[in-house]
Structures are given as C-alpha cells and as structure tokens.
Design a protein around this motif. Structure first.
Motif, PDB file in Angstrom:
ATOM      1  N   THR A 149      45.109  48.372  57.276  1.00  0.00           N
ATOM      2  CA  THR A 149      45.754  47.919  56.050  1.00  0.00           C
ATOM      3  C   THR A 149      47.157  47.409  56.346  1.00  0.00           C
ATOM      4  O   THR A 149      47.904  48.038  57.090  1.00  0.00           O
ATOM      5  CB  THR A 149      45.832  49.065  55.028  1.00  0.00           C
ATOM      6  N   ASN A 157      50.787  41.714  41.108  1.00  0.00           N
ATOM      7  CA  ASN A 157      49.425  41.685  40.550  1.00  0.00           C
ATOM      8  C   ASN A 157      48.674  40.435  40.971  1.00  0.00           C
ATOM      9  O   ASN A 157      47.486  40.497  41.317  1.00  0.00           O
ATOM     10  CB  ASN A 157      49.469  41.799  39.026  1.00  0.00           C
ATOM     11  N   ILE A 210      47.723  40.730  44.668  1.00  0.00           N
ATOM     12  CA  ILE A 210      46.582  41.632  44.845  1.00  0.00           C
ATOM     13  C   ILE A 210      45.287  40.904  44.531  1.00  0.00           C
ATOM     14  O   ILE A 210      44.299  41.024  45.267  1.00  0.00           O
ATOM     15  CB  ILE A 210      46.749  42.897  43.977  1.00  0.00           C
ATOM     16  N   THR A 211      45.272  40.119  43.471  1.00  0.00           N
ATOM     17  CA  THR A 211      44.080  39.346  43.116  1.00  0.00           C
ATOM     18  C   THR A 211      43.723  38.358  44.223  1.00  0.00           C
ATOM     19  O   THR A 211      42.554  38.253  44.611  1.00  0.00           O
ATOM     20  CB  THR A 211      44.299  38.597  41.783  1.00  0.00           C
ATOM     21  N   ALA A 263      44.514  38.572  47.384  1.00  0.00           N
ATOM     22  CA  ALA A 263      44.061  39.354  48.541  1.00  0.00           C
ATOM     23  C   ALA A 263      42.626  39.823  48.360  1.00  0.00           C
ATOM     24  O   ALA A 263      41.802  39.726  49.285  1.00  0.00           O
ATOM     25  CB  ALA A 263      44.994  40.538  48.764  1.00  0.00           C
ATOM     26  N   GLU A 264      42.311  40.324  47.170  1.00  0.00           N
ATOM     27  CA  GLU A 264      40.946  40.788  46.896  1.00  0.00           C
ATOM     28  C   GLU A 264      39.955  39.639  46.992  1.00  0.00           C
ATOM     29  O   GLU A 264      38.869  39.788  47.560  1.00  0.00           O
ATOM     30  CB  GLU A 264      40.870  41.441  45.511  1.00  0.00           C
ATOM     31  N   ASN A 265      40.309  38.486  46.438  1.00  0.00           N
ATOM     32  CA  ASN A 265      39.428  37.314  46.482  1.00  0.00           C
ATOM     33  C   ASN A 265      39.170  36.843  47.911  1.00  0.00           C
ATOM     34  O   ASN A 265      38.145  36.230  48.190  1.00  0.00           O
ATOM     35  CB  ASN A 265      39.995  36.172  45.646  1.00  0.00           C
ATOM     36  N   ASN A 266      40.140  37.117  48.815  1.00  0.00           N
ATOM     37  CA  ASN A 266      40.003  36.719  50.215  1.00  0.00           C
ATOM     38  C   ASN A 266      39.628  37.885  51.118  1.00  0.00           C
ATOM     39  O   ASN A 266      39.691  37.769  52.339  1.00  0.00           O
ATOM     40  CB  ASN A 266      41.308  36.062  50.690  1.00  0.00           C
ATOM     41  N   LYS A 267      39.263  39.017  50.480  1.00  0.00           N
ATOM     42  CA  LYS A 267      38.823  40.209  51.215  1.00  0.00           C
ATOM     43  C   LYS A 267      39.839  40.654  52.283  1.00  0.00           C
ATOM     44  O   LYS A 267      39.476  41.010  53.399  1.00  0.00           O
ATOM     45  CB  LYS A 267      37.450  39.983  51.824  1.00  0.00           C
ATOM     46  N   ASP A 312      42.696  43.277  53.593  1.00  0.00           N
ATOM     47  CA  ASP A 312      42.986  44.703  53.507  1.00  0.00           C
ATOM     48  C   ASP A 312      44.500  44.885  53.414  1.00  0.00           C
ATOM     49  O   ASP A 312      45.192  44.997  54.436  1.00  0.00           O
ATOM     50  CB  ASP A 312      42.416  45.410  54.729  1.00  0.00           C
ATOM     51  N   LYS A 359      47.921  46.546  50.945  1.00  0.00           N
ATOM     52  CA  LYS A 359      48.481  47.333  49.848  1.00  0.00           C
ATOM     53  C   LYS A 359      49.790  46.640  49.504  1.00  0.00           C
ATOM     54  O   LYS A 359      50.615  46.384  50.389  1.00  0.00           O
ATOM     55  CB  LYS A 359      48.743  48.778  50.281  1.00  0.00           C
TER      56      LYS A 359
END
Length: 107
Positions: free
Chosen positions: A2, A20, A23-24, A26-30, A32, A34
């Motif tokens: 991470t 926010n 984070i979106t 990062a999540e969309n691009n998988k 890791d 924080k």
C-alpha cells in the motif's frame, strides 16, 4: 504494498473533496493506496504513516519548513494551484505516486 498519501492544508478541510476524488480514481485503476488529509499542525505525527506528503497550494510557502520538521523520511511537495483548484485528482495522484517511486528508487 500500500502507498500512503497524506494531503495537508490549513484546516484539513479544503483537501477532503480532492482526497475523495483521488480515492475514486485509485479504486477505478485498482491502485493499492491509502489517502487522507490533515490540518498542518498534525502533519508532523501523521507523516510517520505516510510515503509522501502533498501540501495544498496555500501551504506551498511552508514546503521547506515542513520538510525540515519531518526530516527526509518522506518527500514533501506542494500541489499546483491549477490542479488543486480544478480538483484534478488524476494529476495529483500521479504526482504523489511519482514522488514515492522516485524516493524508493533512491533507497
């Protein structure tokens, strides 16, 4: 592994929307990661858990002082006023990841 990205501004509030969105992205691009934000007085202790510290442009003038305070353990860099103002989460995330990558390559 991470990657821990700490954003810092005067009150920890103006960066929350950017966090926010980052984070979106990062999540969309998988990715890791924080990502969190704090007010400037907390950066000293919160940086212990960070791989990079990005400062809101309103704190750019403190970049050298914050680097001095937390030592050379993590890179500290100001976010460009343009990227911050436009809430350009992909660009800010890329900046953070590049700084971490550069630091790890030096070690």
């Amino acid at each position: 592994m991470t990657t821990n990205i700490l954003l810092c501004c005067n009150e920890g509030m103006s960066t929350s929307f950017l966090v926010n969105k980052m984070i979106t992205v990062a999540e969309n691009n998988k990715l890791d990661v924080k990502i969190w934000a704090v007010a400037e007085p907390r950066v000293d202790t919160e940086s212990d858990n960070a791989d990079v510290v990005l400062l809101g442009p309103q704190l750019a003038f403190l970049e050298d002082k914050i680097t001095e305070r937390i030592g050379e353990k993590v890179p500290v860099k100001a976010i460009s006023a343009e990227d911050f103002g436009r809430v350009n989460a992909p660009a800010v995330l890329k900046q953070a990841l590049n700084l971490v990558r550069e630091r790890r390559a030096q070690q």
